[in-house]
Design a protein around this motif. Structure first.
Motif, PDB file in Angstrom:
ATOM      1  N   ILE A  24       0.835  -1.208   0.000  1.00 54.63           N
ATOM      2  CA  ILE A  24       0.000   0.000   0.000  1.00 54.63           C
ATOM      3  C   ILE A  24       0.866   1.254   0.000  1.00 54.63           C
ATOM      4  N   GLU A  25       1.927   1.265   0.810  1.00 55.92           N
ATOM      5  CA  GLU A  25       2.820   2.436   0.835  1.00 55.92           C
ATOM      6  C   GLU A  25       3.443   2.681  -0.536  1.00 55.92           C
ATOM      7  N   ASN A  28       0.809   4.043  -2.869  1.00 52.80           N
ATOM      8  CA  ASN A  28       0.524   5.445  -2.544  1.00 52.80           C
ATOM      9  C   ASN A  28       1.625   6.372  -3.050  1.00 52.80           C
ATOM     10  N   LYS A  29       2.892   5.941  -2.921  1.00 50.96           N
ATOM     11  CA  LYS A  29       4.009   6.762  -3.405  1.00 50.96           C
ATOM     12  C   LYS A  29       3.953   6.936  -4.918  1.00 50.96           C
ATOM     13  N   GLU A  30       3.708   5.845  -5.634  1.00 51.61           N
ATOM     14  CA  GLU A  30       3.714   5.883  -7.096  1.00 51.61           C
ATOM     15  C   GLU A  30       2.526   6.644  -7.682  1.00 51.61           C
ATOM     16  N   HIS A  31       1.392   6.623  -6.986  1.00 47.42           N
ATOM     17  CA  HIS A  31       0.158   7.183  -7.545  1.00 47.42           C
ATOM     18  C   HIS A  31      -0.421   8.324  -6.715  1.00 47.42           C
ATOM     19  N   ASN A  32       0.382   8.883  -5.817  1.00 42.23           N
ATOM     20  CA  ASN A  32      -0.113   9.922  -4.907  1.00 42.23           C
ATOM     21  C   ASN A  32      -1.422   9.496  -4.251  1.00 42.23           C
ATOM     22  N   GLY A  33      -1.484   8.236  -3.868  1.00 40.66           N
ATOM     23  CA  GLY A  33      -2.706   7.687  -3.284  1.00 40.66           C
ATOM     24  C   GLY A  33      -2.789   7.923  -1.801  1.00 40.66           C
ATOM     25  N   LEU A  34      -3.970   7.673  -1.270  1.00 42.61           N
ATOM     26  CA  LEU A  34      -4.217   7.832   0.161  1.00 42.61           C
ATOM     27  C   LEU A  34      -4.855   6.576   0.742  1.00 42.61           C
ATOM     28  N   LEU A  35      -4.505   5.419   0.172  1.00 38.09           N
ATOM     29  CA  LEU A  35      -5.083   4.176   0.680  1.00 38.09           C
ATOM     30  C   LEU A  35      -4.603   3.936   2.106  1.00 38.09           C
ATOM     31  N   GLU A  36      -5.501   3.400   2.927  1.00 38.45           N
ATOM     32  CA  GLU A  36      -5.165   3.055   4.303  1.00 38.45           C
ATOM     33  C   GLU A  36      -5.434   1.577   4.524  1.00 38.45           C
ATOM     34  N   VAL A  38      -6.456  -1.896   5.999  1.00 34.44           N
ATOM     35  CA  VAL A  38      -7.463  -2.395   6.943  1.00 34.44           C
ATOM     36  C   VAL A  38      -7.064  -3.793   7.403  1.00 34.44           C
ATOM     37  N   ARG A  39      -6.913  -4.736   6.445  1.00 37.66           N
ATOM     38  CA  ARG A  39      -6.550  -6.110   6.811  1.00 37.66           C
ATOM     39  C   ARG A  39      -6.150  -6.895   5.573  1.00 37.66           C
ATOM     40  N   VAL A  40      -5.492  -8.027   5.810  1.00 36.99           N
ATOM     41  CA  VAL A  40      -5.199  -8.977   4.739  1.00 36.99           C
ATOM     42  C   VAL A  40      -6.344  -9.982   4.726  1.00 36.99           C
ATOM     43  N   VAL A  41      -6.958 -10.151   3.561  1.00 35.07           N
ATOM     44  CA  VAL A  41      -8.095 -11.055   3.423  1.00 35.07           C
ATOM     45  C   VAL A  41      -7.628 -12.460   3.046  1.00 35.07           C
ATOM     46  N   ASN A  52       7.248 -15.255  -3.899  1.00 32.68           N
ATOM     47  CA  ASN A  52       6.187 -14.353  -4.320  1.00 32.68           C
ATOM     48  C   ASN A  52       5.044 -14.486  -3.325  1.00 32.68           C
ATOM     49  N   HIS A  53       4.562 -13.365  -2.833  1.00 25.91           N
ATOM     50  CA  HIS A  53       3.397 -13.334  -1.943  1.00 25.91           C
ATOM     51  C   HIS A  53       2.255 -12.700  -2.734  1.00 25.91           C
ATOM     52  N   TYR A  54       1.164 -13.440  -2.895  1.00 29.69           N
ATOM     53  CA  TYR A  54      -0.020 -12.934  -3.575  1.00 29.69           C
ATOM     54  C   TYR A  54      -1.020 -12.561  -2.488  1.00 29.69           C
ATOM     55  N   LEU A  55      -1.235 -11.281  -2.302  1.00 32.21           N
ATOM     56  CA  LEU A  55      -2.055 -10.795  -1.190  1.00 32.21           C
ATOM     57  C   LEU A  55      -3.360 -10.192  -1.688  1.00 32.21           C
ATOM     58  N   THR A  56      -4.443 -10.512  -1.023  1.00 35.11           N
ATOM     59  CA  THR A  56      -5.700  -9.793  -1.211  1.00 35.11           C
ATOM     60  C   THR A  56      -5.833  -8.917   0.020  1.00 35.11           C
ATOM     61  N   ILE A  57      -5.873  -7.598  -0.224  1.00 32.99           N
ATOM     62  CA  ILE A  57      -5.807  -6.620   0.861  1.00 32.99           C
ATOM     63  C   ILE A  57      -7.066  -5.763   0.869  1.00 32.99           C
ATOM     64  N   GLU A  58      -7.626  -5.581   2.045  1.00 32.17           N
ATOM     65  CA  GLU A  58      -8.720  -4.634   2.205  1.00 32.17           C
ATOM     66  C   GLU A  58      -8.116  -3.318   2.673  1.00 32.17           C
ATOM     67  N   ALA A  59      -8.494  -2.243   1.988  1.00 34.17           N
ATOM     68  CA  ALA A  59      -7.999  -0.912   2.338  1.00 34.17           C
ATOM     69  C   ALA A  59      -9.119   0.086   2.147  1.00 34.17           C
ATOM     70  N   THR A  60      -8.987   1.240   2.781  1.00 32.58           N
ATOM     71  CA  THR A  60      -9.971   2.294   2.571  1.00 32.58           C
ATOM     72  C   THR A  60      -9.385   3.339   1.642  1.00 32.58           C
ATOM     73  N   ASP A  61     -10.241   3.837   0.770  1.00 30.02           N
ATOM     74  CA  ASP A  61      -9.890   4.901  -0.170  1.00 30.02           C
ATOM     75  C   ASP A  61     -10.942   5.977   0.010  1.00 30.02           C
ATOM     76  N   ALA A  62     -10.549   7.096   0.611  1.00 28.60           N
ATOM     77  CA  ALA A  62     -11.491   8.177   0.933  1.00 28.60           C
ATOM     78  C   ALA A  62     -12.662   7.641   1.766  1.00 28.60           C
ATOM     79  N   GLY A  63     -12.346   6.774   2.723  1.00 30.23           N
ATOM     80  CA  GLY A  63     -13.354   6.248   3.640  1.00 30.23           C
ATOM     81  C   GLY A  63     -14.137   5.065   3.110  1.00 30.23           C
ATOM     82  N   LYS A  64     -13.963   4.692   1.849  1.00 36.43           N
ATOM     83  CA  LYS A  64     -14.703   3.580   1.256  1.00 36.43           C
ATOM     84  C   LYS A  64     -13.814   2.342   1.207  1.00 36.43           C
ATOM     85  N   LYS A  65     -14.313   1.222   1.747  1.00 36.98           N
ATOM     86  CA  LYS A  65     -13.528  -0.010   1.751  1.00 36.98           C
ATOM     87  C   LYS A  65     -13.481  -0.607   0.352  1.00 36.98           C
ATOM     88  N   LYS A  66     -12.286  -1.019  -0.044  1.00 38.56           N
ATOM     89  CA  LYS A  66     -12.084  -1.640  -1.349  1.00 38.56           C
ATOM     90  C   LYS A  66     -11.111  -2.800  -1.179  1.00 38.56           C
TER      91      LYS A  66
END
Length: 103
Positions: A24-25, A28-36, A38-41, A52-66
């Motif tokens: 996520i960091e 965010n650096k590459e795309h000027n993102g603000l993802l936060e 939440v958890r690894v699903v 190789n780690h294939y991760l499904t990650i839950e994060a918030t984008d402007a308060g909306k979970k994605k």
């Protein structure tokens, strides 16, 4: 090199959460993102010349979970890690994932 395998007992491990936060960091650096984070699903792993780690990650984008999918390549003996893929899971895929996860 091995195939991709499920790694269900590791989604809450310190290593997996650290890799998810790193993905996520980097995004965010590459795309000027603000993802936060939440958890690894979900996590899958593949042994290559490293891991190789294939991760499904839950994060918030402007308060909306994605959901996002990230592929993080790690060579721990060289202290090397790189995000090689990071993408949002489309809403139709989220519904399919939830259906599989609920069953």
């Amino acid at each position: 090199c091995g195939g991709i395998t499920d790694s269900p007992g590791t989604v809450n491990s310190v290593e997996t959460i650290s890799l998810a936060r790193f993905a996520i960091e980097e995004h965010n650096k590459e795309h000027n993102g603000l993802l936060e984070f939440v958890r690894v699903v979900n996590e899958k792993r593949q042994v290559v010349a490293g891991m190789n780690h294939y991760l499904t990650i839950e994060a918030t984008d402007a308060g909306k979970k994605k959901l996002f999918e990230a592929k993080v390549y790690v060579r721990p003996w060289e202290h090397f890690k790189k995000v090689s893929e990071f993408k949002e899971v489309k809403s139709t895929e989220v519904q399919e994932f939830k259906h599989i996860a609920d069953s």
